[in-house]
Write a protein that holds these residues in place. Sequence first.
Motif, PDB file in Angstrom:
ATOM      1  N   GLN A   1       0.818  -1.207   0.000  1.00 24.16           N
ATOM      2  CA  GLN A   1       0.000   0.000   0.000  1.00 24.16           C
ATOM      3  C   GLN A   1       0.858   1.267   0.000  1.00 24.16           C
ATOM      4  O   GLN A   1       0.523   2.237  -0.682  1.00 24.16           O
ATOM      5  N   VAL A   2       1.962   1.263   0.740  1.00 22.87           N
ATOM      6  CA  VAL A   2       2.868   2.421   0.737  1.00 22.87           C
ATOM      7  C   VAL A   2       3.454   2.607  -0.659  1.00 22.87           C
ATOM      8  O   VAL A   2       3.504   3.730  -1.182  1.00 22.87           O
ATOM      9  N   GLN A   3       3.886   1.516  -1.276  1.00 22.61           N
ATOM     10  CA  GLN A   3       4.440   1.603  -2.624  1.00 22.61           C
ATOM     11  C   GLN A   3       3.389   2.084  -3.619  1.00 22.61           C
ATOM     12  O   GLN A   3       3.701   2.851  -4.531  1.00 22.61           O
ATOM     13  N   SER A   4       2.157   1.659  -3.450  1.00 22.71           N
ATOM     14  CA  SER A   4       1.080   2.084  -4.338  1.00 22.71           C
ATOM     15  C   SER A   4       0.836   3.590  -4.230  1.00 22.71           C
ATOM     16  O   SER A   4       0.690   4.281  -5.239  1.00 22.71           O
ATOM     17  N   VAL A   5       0.803   4.095  -3.008  1.00 25.06           N
ATOM     18  CA  VAL A   5       0.603   5.537  -2.790  1.00 25.06           C
ATOM     19  C   VAL A   5       1.729   6.328  -3.437  1.00 25.06           C
ATOM     20  O   VAL A   5       1.489   7.326  -4.137  1.00 25.06           O
ATOM     21  N   LEU A   6       2.962   5.887  -3.225  1.00 23.64           N
ATOM     22  CA  LEU A   6       4.101   6.618  -3.781  1.00 23.64           C
ATOM     23  C   LEU A   6       4.159   6.502  -5.300  1.00 23.64           C
ATOM     24  O   LEU A   6       4.571   7.448  -5.978  1.00 23.64           O
ATOM     25  N   ALA A   7       3.745   5.379  -5.842  1.00 24.78           N
ATOM     26  CA  ALA A   7       3.712   5.229  -7.300  1.00 24.78           C
ATOM     27  C   ALA A   7       2.692   6.183  -7.905  1.00 24.78           C
ATOM     28  O   ALA A   7       2.936   6.769  -8.962  1.00 24.78           O
ATOM     29  N   GLN A   8       1.567   6.375  -7.231  1.00 23.87           N
ATOM     30  CA  GLN A   8       0.560   7.320  -7.719  1.00 23.87           C
ATOM     31  C   GLN A   8       1.059   8.754  -7.641  1.00 23.87           C
ATOM     32  O   GLN A   8       0.811   9.551  -8.540  1.00 23.87           O
ATOM     33  N   GLU A   9       1.770   9.076  -6.572  1.00 21.28           N
ATOM     34  CA  GLU A   9       2.208  10.454  -6.350  1.00 21.28           C
ATOM     35  C   GLU A   9       3.511  10.796  -7.076  1.00 21.28           C
ATOM     36  O   GLU A   9       3.672  11.910  -7.550  1.00 21.28           O
ATOM     37  N   GLU A  10       4.442   9.855  -7.116  1.00 17.90           N
ATOM     38  CA  GLU A  10       5.777  10.133  -7.653  1.00 17.90           C
ATOM     39  C   GLU A  10       6.103   9.375  -8.939  1.00 17.90           C
ATOM     40  O   GLU A  10       7.135   9.612  -9.536  1.00 17.90           O
ATOM     41  N   GLY A  11       5.267   8.423  -9.312  1.00 19.07           N
ATOM     42  CA  GLY A  11       5.528   7.659 -10.516  1.00 19.07           C
ATOM     43  C   GLY A  11       6.413   6.439 -10.316  1.00 19.07           C
ATOM     44  O   GLY A  11       6.671   5.695 -11.246  1.00 19.07           O
ATOM     45  N   GLN A  12       6.898   6.232  -9.102  1.00 21.35           N
ATOM     46  CA  GLN A  12       7.694   5.052  -8.773  1.00 21.35           C
ATOM     47  C   GLN A  12       7.504   4.719  -7.291  1.00 21.35           C
ATOM     48  O   GLN A  12       7.216   5.611  -6.493  1.00 21.35           O
ATOM     49  N   PRO A  13       7.680   3.456  -6.898  1.00 21.51           N
ATOM     50  CA  PRO A  13       7.360   3.064  -5.524  1.00 21.51           C
ATOM     51  C   PRO A  13       8.294   3.631  -4.449  1.00 21.51           C
ATOM     52  O   PRO A  13       7.863   3.832  -3.323  1.00 21.51           O
ATOM     53  N   LEU A  14       9.555   3.893  -4.758  1.00 22.14           N
ATOM     54  CA  LEU A  14      10.548   4.514  -3.873  1.00 22.14           C
ATOM     55  C   LEU A  14      10.909   3.707  -2.633  1.00 22.14           C
ATOM     56  O   LEU A  14      12.050   3.721  -2.209  1.00 22.14           O
ATOM     57  N   VAL A  15       9.989   3.018  -2.000  1.00 25.31           N
ATOM     58  CA  VAL A  15      10.253   2.286  -0.763  1.00 25.31           C
ATOM     59  C   VAL A  15      10.589   0.841  -1.109  1.00 25.31           C
ATOM     60  O   VAL A  15       9.854   0.174  -1.815  1.00 25.31           O
ATOM     61  N   GLN A  16      11.717   0.364  -0.586  1.00 26.71           N
ATOM     62  CA  GLN A  16      12.159  -1.004  -0.852  1.00 26.71           C
ATOM     63  C   GLN A  16      11.591  -2.004   0.143  1.00 26.71           C
ATOM     64  O   GLN A  16      11.350  -3.148  -0.195  1.00 26.71           O
ATOM     65  N   ASP A  17      11.408  -1.560   1.387  1.00 29.57           N
ATOM     66  CA  ASP A  17      10.905  -2.476   2.403  1.00 29.57           C
ATOM     67  C   ASP A  17      10.269  -1.685   3.532  1.00 29.57           C
ATOM     68  O   ASP A  17      10.561  -0.507   3.730  1.00 29.57           O
ATOM     69  N   LEU A  18       9.388  -2.355   4.255  1.00 33.44           N
ATOM     70  CA  LEU A  18       8.735  -1.787   5.421  1.00 33.44           C
ATOM     71  C   LEU A  18       9.066  -2.701   6.586  1.00 33.44           C
ATOM     72  O   LEU A  18       8.949  -3.921   6.470  1.00 33.44           O
TER      73      LEU A  18
END
Length: 128
Positions: free
Chosen positions: A103-120
């Motif tokens: 879900q974090v990767q999805s939010v960042l992909a929508q906002e920034e165009g890439q997931p940015l987070v490698q792990d939680l």
Amino acid sequence: MMLLLALSLPALAVAQEADKTVPKVSYVTLVPAFVGNFGNGPRMKFYKADLSLRVPNAEAEAKVKHHEPLIRNQLVMLFSQQTEESMSTPGAREALRAEALKQVQSVLAQEEGQPLVQDLLFNNLIVQ
């Protein structure tokens, strides 16, 4: 002495080159900790979760911090929808961690165009 210096220079160059190829990983700790209730039924259940996000570089770290309110909202919604079974066993907690990462990767992909987070990572997860 000159021979020793001449032999150490190539080793120093190799060490510096190795430093350039190793990615600098950063961790973004979401502060304050997430605290809330979850589940349904006659008795309220509470959780406290300390989370960190692993990002590949300082640029990604800055972008994640910029979107932290949106990330926190998404995670609060996810945690509040959980049941006692999905928060109590180690296997269920791992599934929750994987879903939170997704879900974090999805939010960042929508906002920034890439997931940015490698792990939680759950630094701490208390359920009662």
